[in-house]
Design a protein around this motif. Sequence first.
Motif, PDB file in Angstrom:
ATOM      1  N   GLU A 181       0.861  -1.183   0.000  1.00 41.26           N
ATOM      2  CA  GLU A 181       0.000   0.000   0.000  1.00 41.26           C
ATOM      3  C   GLU A 181       0.897   1.232   0.000  1.00 41.26           C
ATOM      4  OE1 GLU A 181      -3.165  -0.216  -0.350  1.00 41.26           O
ATOM      5  OE2 GLU A 181      -3.519  -2.333   0.150  1.00 41.26           O
ATOM      6  N   VAL A 192       1.067   5.332   0.512  1.00 39.71           N
ATOM      7  CA  VAL A 192       0.308   6.404   1.169  1.00 39.71           C
ATOM      8  C   VAL A 192       1.086   7.711   1.071  1.00 39.71           C
ATOM      9  CG1 VAL A 192      -0.879   4.864   2.776  1.00 39.71           C
ATOM     10  CG2 VAL A 192       1.310   5.874   3.437  1.00 39.71           C
ATOM     11  N   LYS A 224      -4.014   1.931  13.242  1.00 39.56           N
ATOM     12  CA  LYS A 224      -4.849   2.591  12.230  1.00 39.56           C
ATOM     13  C   LYS A 224      -4.648   1.946  10.863  1.00 39.56           C
ATOM     14  CE  LYS A 224      -5.722   7.089  14.261  1.00 39.56           C
ATOM     15  NZ  LYS A 224      -5.797   8.548  14.015  1.00 39.56           N
ATOM     16  N   LEU A 225      -3.419   1.532  10.588  1.00 43.62           N
ATOM     17  CA  LEU A 225      -3.167   0.845   9.321  1.00 43.62           C
ATOM     18  C   LEU A 225      -3.856  -0.512   9.295  1.00 43.62           C
ATOM     19  CD1 LEU A 225       0.627   1.668   8.869  1.00 43.62           C
ATOM     20  CD2 LEU A 225      -1.311   2.740   7.709  1.00 43.62           C
ATOM     21  N   ARG A 226      -3.829  -1.223  10.413  1.00 42.29           N
ATOM     22  CA  ARG A 226      -4.503  -2.524  10.476  1.00 42.29           C
ATOM     23  C   ARG A 226      -6.013  -2.361  10.271  1.00 42.29           C
ATOM     24  NH1 ARG A 226      -0.972  -2.999  15.083  1.00 42.29           N
ATOM     25  NH2 ARG A 226       0.855  -4.227  14.565  1.00 42.29           N
ATOM     26  N   GLU A 227      -6.563  -1.294  10.878  1.00 36.50           N
ATOM     27  CA  GLU A 227      -8.011  -1.034  10.717  1.00 36.50           C
ATOM     28  C   GLU A 227      -8.330  -0.721   9.258  1.00 36.50           C
ATOM     29  OE1 GLU A 227      -8.791   2.165  13.373  1.00 36.50           O
ATOM     30  OE2 GLU A 227      -8.844   0.892  15.183  1.00 36.50           O
ATOM     31  N   ARG A 228      -7.439   0.060   8.635  1.00 36.40           N
ATOM     32  CA  ARG A 228      -7.709   0.521   7.265  1.00 36.40           C
ATOM     33  C   ARG A 228      -7.644  -0.608   6.249  1.00 36.40           C
ATOM     34  NH1 ARG A 228      -3.800   5.120   5.066  1.00 36.40           N
ATOM     35  NH2 ARG A 228      -4.555   6.049   7.022  1.00 36.40           N
ATOM     36  N   TYR A 229      -6.695  -1.532   6.433  1.00 35.84           N
ATOM     37  CA  TYR A 229      -6.433  -2.529   5.400  1.00 35.84           C
ATOM     38  C   TYR A 229      -6.896  -3.945   5.755  1.00 35.84           C
ATOM     39  CZ  TYR A 229      -3.609   1.262   3.519  1.00 35.84           C
ATOM     40  OH  TYR A 229      -3.185   2.466   3.022  1.00 35.84           O
TER      41      TYR A 229
END
Length: 499
Positions: free
Chosen positions: A474, A476, A492-497
């Motif tokens: 990814e 960004v 936040k990255l884990r939540e997003r992806y």
Amino acid sequence: MTDTAHALSASRTLWDLLARRAALTPGHPVLLQGDRVLTFGALRDRAERTAAGLYDMGVRPGTVVAWQLPTRLETAVLTFALARLGAVQSPVIPFYRDREVGFALRESKAEFFAVPGVWRGFDHGEMARRLGAKGVFEAYDGLPDGDPAVLPAPPADGTSVRWIYWTSGTTSDPKGVLHTDRSLISGGSCLAHALRLRADDVGSMAFPYAHIAGPDYTVMLLLYGFPAVLFEQFALPDALAEYRRHGVTVAGGSTAFYSMFLAEQRKQPDTKVIPTLRLLAGGGAPKPPELYHAVVREMGVQLTHGYGMTEVPMITMGSPDDTPENLATTEGRPPRGMEIRIVDGEVRLRGEAVCRGYLDPSQTAEAFDEEGFLRTGDLGRLTADGHLVLTGRLKDVIIRKGENISAKEIEDLLHTHPSVTDAAVIGLPDPERGERVCAVIEQPPGAERLTLPTVTAYLRAQGLSPHKLPEQLELVDALPRNETLRKVLKYKLRERYSG
């Protein structure tokens, strides 16, 4: 550490330390901000008058006072005034809002709350009223004032809990970390001892004073008797004028700060970005070895990196006289009195700088082992000469098809790629593998856009085992970071992806 600094490091309390330094060098500057200068003697005298004003308001030894203030001279004065009284301080990062602030006020049972009023467009006073905070008062330009004759004797005990710091809340509520004056002095002494600083140095605080690094750094100033420039708002290149104006010799904060200074240097490679700068120092986040080499090579300064956390403000620190290999690949050595034990790969700590635990007794019981060592949740090893190498976080280990993979190992290799500014590697749920490896990358302006095949080919060429190669890429514009030491927020990255 000089003889004077060594003697001062034995001070019982933070107020004792300030009083002893002010008696030695009352007219020497300690804090610089714009055109304003505060000397050691003036810091002591203004703090006593502010302590008297607080006493008139009802603040007593043991009273819990929360404060959510930016990095200003007044903030330093207030915190030493509270130290003079022996109050219990609960610093709150100024970027926090209702959820975190309300939690801190409730859990600490704060009886007073100092706010900056409207700061950076946000009304902290209104938030305080909305949260039902007690004893709200503004402490931005003005501070309470009174006659020091009303004050009781300064606190003599440095081992009582007088500080409640807050860990960064992520998906759960923050933890209230209990510190004493002596634990903070011990942490600052470690920093001062490792950096080999001098009385003619000029330091800098580009991070929130409410962070655990605030007292850590201030203790160092008191031990060595040199000043630091305070930045209420930090951004580059705007802040460079202040660094140059005051002749800053020591700067830093964390890995993100090193990268920002390096980026500025690259705009004019042949002109030193801060002419007087000789040392970048910090901690708070992993440091890729390549970043160390780039800073030394391109900026012409030394870089020393350390390891600390809210629970233990300074654990290890690199020293300017360490070898380049140790400075690039380790977090430095612990000071005398800090015990480090590696248990099943996890770093555990015991010593005076370690916090007394948490506000919640159940969290304290869970965090310390049966021998009193703090479980850090960090993975690491000690070298033969006592340097600490961090290899990742327990929660940062990616388990792919039953094999443990270190996110940090992959991140360090990605940082050597010329088209990578920063990188975070995370594990994402995968029905076949358990977890798959995902690399999230920031690229410099103008760089050719990376693809997963080019990234994996590069990592293979660097010798990374095939089972550790990323299966997802990814790109960004900017990795999500916190507002204190700009750590990457992987949750936040884990939540997003993870979708």
